[in-house]
Design a protein around this motif. Structure first.
Motif, PDB file in Angstrom:
ATOM      1  N   PRO A 100       1.572  24.455  -3.676  1.00  0.00           N
ATOM      2  CA  PRO A 100       1.262  23.653  -4.873  1.00  0.00           C
ATOM      3  C   PRO A 100       1.791  22.226  -4.760  1.00  0.00           C
ATOM      4  N   PHE A 101       2.890  22.040  -4.027  1.00  0.00           N
ATOM      5  CA  PHE A 101       3.439  20.690  -3.853  1.00  0.00           C
ATOM      6  C   PHE A 101       2.474  19.816  -3.059  1.00  0.00           C
ATOM      7  N   PHE A 102       1.870  20.465  -2.053  1.00  0.00           N
ATOM      8  CA  PHE A 102       0.910  19.693  -1.264  1.00  0.00           C
ATOM      9  C   PHE A 102      -0.269  19.259  -2.129  1.00  0.00           C
ATOM     10  N   LYS A 103      -0.734  20.189  -2.955  1.00  0.00           N
ATOM     11  CA  LYS A 103      -1.878  19.861  -3.827  1.00  0.00           C
ATOM     12  C   LYS A 103      -1.534  18.689  -4.739  1.00  0.00           C
ATOM     13  N   LYS A 104      -0.359  18.808  -5.362  1.00  0.00           N
ATOM     14  CA  LYS A 104       0.067  17.753  -6.281  1.00  0.00           C
ATOM     15  C   LYS A 104       0.188  16.415  -5.529  1.00  0.00           C
ATOM     16  N   THR A 105       0.793  16.487  -4.348  1.00  0.00           N
ATOM     17  CA  THR A 105       0.976  15.277  -3.550  1.00  0.00           C
ATOM     18  C   THR A 105      -0.372  14.663  -3.168  1.00  0.00           C
ATOM     19  N   PHE A 106      -1.291  15.553  -2.802  1.00  0.00           N
ATOM     20  CA  PHE A 106      -2.614  15.079  -2.416  1.00  0.00           C
ATOM     21  C   PHE A 106      -3.271  14.330  -3.568  1.00  0.00           C
ATOM     22  N   TRP A 107      -3.196  14.922  -4.768  1.00  0.00           N
ATOM     23  CA  TRP A 107      -3.829  14.253  -5.916  1.00  0.00           C
ATOM     24  C   TRP A 107      -3.098  12.979  -6.285  1.00  0.00           C
ATOM     25  N   ASN A 108      -1.773  13.007  -6.164  1.00  0.00           N
ATOM     26  CA  ASN A 108      -1.027  11.759  -6.383  1.00  0.00           C
ATOM     27  C   ASN A 108      -1.542  10.669  -5.459  1.00  0.00           C
ATOM     28  N   THR A 109      -1.746  11.042  -4.192  1.00  0.00           N
ATOM     29  CA  THR A 109      -2.211  10.051  -3.226  1.00  0.00           C
ATOM     30  C   THR A 109      -3.581   9.523  -3.626  1.00  0.00           C
ATOM     31  N   VAL A 110      -4.460  10.454  -4.020  1.00  0.00           N
ATOM     32  CA  VAL A 110      -5.808  10.024  -4.408  1.00  0.00           C
ATOM     33  C   VAL A 110      -5.733   9.042  -5.572  1.00  0.00           C
ATOM     34  N   VAL A 111      -4.942   9.404  -6.596  1.00  0.00           N
ATOM     35  CA  VAL A 111      -4.828   8.525  -7.768  1.00  0.00           C
ATOM     36  C   VAL A 111      -4.210   7.183  -7.366  1.00  0.00           C
ATOM     37  N   PHE A 112      -3.136   7.270  -6.614  1.00  0.00           N
ATOM     38  CA  PHE A 112      -2.428   6.058  -6.183  1.00  0.00           C
ATOM     39  C   PHE A 112      -3.367   5.138  -5.405  1.00  0.00           C
ATOM     40  N   VAL A 113      -4.085   5.705  -4.438  1.00  0.00           N
ATOM     41  CA  VAL A 113      -4.951   4.878  -3.595  1.00  0.00           C
ATOM     42  C   VAL A 113      -6.120   4.337  -4.402  1.00  0.00           C
ATOM     43  N   PHE A 114      -6.717   5.201  -5.208  1.00  0.00           N
ATOM     44  CA  PHE A 114      -7.879   4.737  -5.960  1.00  0.00           C
ATOM     45  C   PHE A 114      -7.495   3.595  -6.906  1.00  0.00           C
ATOM     46  N   LEU A 115      -6.441   3.812  -7.690  1.00  0.00           N
ATOM     47  CA  LEU A 115      -6.040   2.772  -8.640  1.00  0.00           C
ATOM     48  C   LEU A 115      -5.625   1.502  -7.910  1.00  0.00           C
ATOM     49  N   SER A 116      -4.887   1.680  -6.801  1.00  0.00           N
ATOM     50  CA  SER A 116      -4.420   0.502  -6.070  1.00  0.00           C
ATOM     51  C   SER A 116      -5.598  -0.302  -5.546  1.00  0.00           C
ATOM     52  N   VAL A 117      -6.508   0.388  -4.852  1.00  0.00           N
ATOM     53  CA  VAL A 117      -7.609  -0.333  -4.221  1.00  0.00           C
ATOM     54  C   VAL A 117      -8.512  -0.970  -5.277  1.00  0.00           C
ATOM     55  N   ALA A 118      -8.803  -0.205  -6.346  1.00  0.00           N
ATOM     56  CA  ALA A 118      -9.668  -0.754  -7.387  1.00  0.00           C
ATOM     57  C   ALA A 118      -9.042  -2.005  -7.991  1.00  0.00           C
ATOM     58  N   SER A 119      -7.743  -1.932  -8.284  1.00  0.00           N
ATOM     59  CA  SER A 119      -7.114  -3.097  -8.911  1.00  0.00           C
ATOM     60  C   SER A 119      -6.990  -4.249  -7.916  1.00  0.00           C
ATOM     61  N   HIS A 120      -6.744  -3.935  -6.656  1.00  0.00           N
ATOM     62  CA  HIS A 120      -6.706  -5.002  -5.648  1.00  0.00           C
ATOM     63  C   HIS A 120      -8.039  -5.727  -5.587  1.00  0.00           C
TER      64      HIS A 120
END
Lengths: 330, 282
Positions: free
Chosen positions: A102-122
């Motif tokens: 479950p930690f991997f799943k959570k981490t994976f989604w964190n990464t997706v959110v982090f990358v998506f928001l970062s790239v979109a805002s950049h």
């Protein structure tokens, strides 16, 4: 001669210079006037000029295979070894465990959110600033230097400055927001579970938008001015100019910026490590910090390798359009 | 085209543009100002409520402290040696490969270019594990040499790509003329191409330097002892300490970020050119 020089003057289909503008310079040129000429090397070794590429490209390729290819394959092979040395020598159990974790799943989604928001805002802020800076402004070079500063400092430094700014009691950000009356009570930027990831993204926006701006600004400046002039004579409105000339002219730069930025954000490590180390809990844990922890805190080498292999596959998949686009052009 | 012309004409739209620019500048600069201000405070002033924006008793103790009470001198030396060697090595090999890719159209060229591009995309965490094991085995764990080898993996693909971009801009008629005059390929590369792309090489060296200087992951995984760690790792370790002395940490961060900032301000035009010539082609 294996390839001949392409006709450089504008061909009939070279509409409005766009094609010429974005054609790579090296393509089609051939600098082998004497492909069969012998080149004399040391020790009396002779090599034909058309084979000389091996001497230039070879060292780099060998070095890259040695320092990068070999460890990458090693990592791949760790990932299919069982964690406890047992009967089987190769197994997919690490990948199966990954799916159950479950930690991997959570981490994976964190990464997706982090990358998506970062790239979109950049992209958003980068494009806006690039457009503004592309107009005739006094002190433009100064603005450009200032806007690029956050991108230059090391990740760790960026993370630490913001960690200190975010400090709920002694930090300047809360003080500022309280003074102008935006909030009544201090905000727990990095320890509030709902806010933590977004606070990290806000720092990453600060850190990453300058690169996108730089690339897009270069793209804007490469769009030939006469396109605009011609369209204006034909009576195009300002918005039409923007949609039909600026955006298409920028398309390639946007692909490049998107690809590189996405890859960099997926790999981002120092910023998060310095600011939160994945906390609170695992709410800001991303794949790179999680892999690091599995390696060097829990010493689960095989498991960590499996995570990093998954990450690599994702990254190669994401950057495939970019790699194909660039190597097709060559 | 001027973006500002999209806005309605008049004083109002000009004001919007300026307000926007000033807000962006503040966003970019404010963290640096806060870092600078904190670094000049005494430790007790840093923990004042509400925080003071401009230090009341100015002190440079933190700036002395990082060299005297912390081993910043060692960190700085390590970072400089490591980053510079990485940058020089990768730029040299990158220039060679860049010339090869730029001038020769051999079979498999496209594949190799794809290979170089793909290696830029690999995450560091894929490699740190094997590196840790391999370097431990050959006795290069916790050495500067080990880190230089590791940093080559990040820098070499970029250097090659940037140098190829610069060399592409040098017309190949020069090569041909030199060959007609009897110059060898190696001679062309060293005596003609390298001097012409010297500014590009500086940009590539600078970029490699910045990449290596700013890294934390590799330093964290491949070094451990105090005499071997880099500036970034030194700073990161301070954060993990039980009691963080913020003024000193801020002073350290400022000094640690300084080489990057100074190099960048002086060479920013080159760097911009380099990034847009290599990573991005016009």
């Amino acid at each position: 001669m294996r390839r001949t020089r392409e006709s450089t003057p504008s061909s009939p289909d070279d509409r409005a210079g766009i094609n010429r503008q974005f054609r790579p310079v090296g393509k089609g040129s051939n600098s082998l006037p004497f492909p069969e000429m012998d080149c004399l090397l040391n020790f009396g070794i002779r090599i034909k000029d058309r084979h000389m590429w091996a001497l230039f490209v070879g060292p780099g390729v060998l070095l890259l295979i040695l320092v990068l290819g070999f460890p990458a394959v090693a990592s791949l092979s760790y990932s299919i070894k069982p964690e406890q040395a047992g009967t089987v020598s190769y197994t997919l159990s690490n990948y199966v465990n990954l799916l159950k974790d479950p930690f991997f799943k959570k981490t994976f989604w964190n990464t997706v959110v982090f990358v998506f928001l970062s790239v979109a805002s950049h992209m958003f802020l980068g494009l806006t600033v690039a457009l503004v800076l592309n107009s005739a402004l006094p002190a433009k070079p100064l603005f450009r230097i200032i806007a690029l500063l956050p991108w230059v400092v090391p990740d760790v430094v960026a993370g630490i400055i913001w960690k200190w700014m975010y400090d709920p009691i002694y930090g300047s950000l809360n003080d500022f927001l309280l003074r102008i009356g935006l909030f009544d009570s201090p905000v727990e930027w990095l320890s509030n579970p709902k806010l933590a990831l977004f606070s990290v993204v806000l720092v990453n926006l600060w850190r990453g938008f300058p690169f996108v701006m730089l690339i897009l600004l270069a793209g804007l400046q490469a769009i030939p001015q006469y396109l605009y002039e011609a369209a204006e004579i034909d009576g195009a409105s300002k918005w039409q100019l923007f949609y039909h000339i600026t955006i298409p002219g920028l398309r390639k730069m946007i692909v490049v910026a998107l690809a590189l930025d996405t890859v960099w954000e997926v790999r981002r490590f120092g910023l998060i490590q310095a600011m939160t180390q994945g906390g609170p809990g695992i709410l800001t844990e991303v794949l790179s910090t999680y892999t690091y922890k599995q390696y060097f805190q829990f010493f689960r080498f095989e498991y960590a390798s499996a995570i990093s292999v998954v990450m690599t596959i994702v990254l190669l998949f994401v950057s495939l359009p970019y790699i194909l686009m660039i190597s097709q052009e060559e | 085209m001027e973006f500002t012309s999209l806005l309605p004409r008049g004083v109002f739209s000009k004001a919007i543009v300026w307000v926007f620019l000033i807000v962006v500048c503040l966003y970019c600069l404010f963290p640096f100002a806060w870092m600078f201000s904190t670094s000049l405070k005494t430790e007790s002033e840093a923990f004042k409520i509400p925080p003071t924006w401009i230090p009341i008793d100015l002190t440079v103790d933190s700036y002395i402290g990082i060299w005297v009470r912390k081993n910043f001198g060692t960190y700085f030396f390590n970072s400089t040696v490591i980053s510079l060697s990485t940058a020089l090595l990768s730029t040299f090999f990158g220039a060679l490969a860049g010339y090869g890719f730029s001038r020769f159209f051999f079979n498999g060229r496209r594949f190799l270019i794809g290979f170089f591009l793909a290696t830029q995309m690999l995450p560091g965490v894929l490699l740190v594990g094997p590196y840790f094991r391999i370097l431990s085995k050959v006795g290069l764990y916790d050495t500067r040499t080990g880190l230089v080898i590791a940093f080559l993996t990040i820098c070499l693909p970029f250097s090659t790509w940037m140098m190829k971009g610069f060399i592409d801009k040098v017309p190949d008629e020069l090569d041909q003329a030199a060959m007609v005059d009897g110059c060898s390929r190696m001679g062309i590369f060293f005596k003609i191409i390298l001097p012409i792309v010297a500014p590009g090489m500086v940009a590539t060296i600078l970029f490699g330097f910045l990449l290596a200087w700013g890294d934390l992951l590799w330093a964290l995984c491949l070094t451990s002892s105090e005499p071997m760690i880099t500036v970034t790792l030194g700073i990161a370790r301070t954060v993990g300490e039980f009691r963080i002395i913020w003024p000193m940490l801020m002073a350290g961060s400022l000094v640690g970020g300084m080489p990057a900032i100074i190099l960048y301000i002086f060479l920013q035009r080159l760097l911009v050119q380099g990034l847009t010539a290599g990573a991005v082609k016009e």
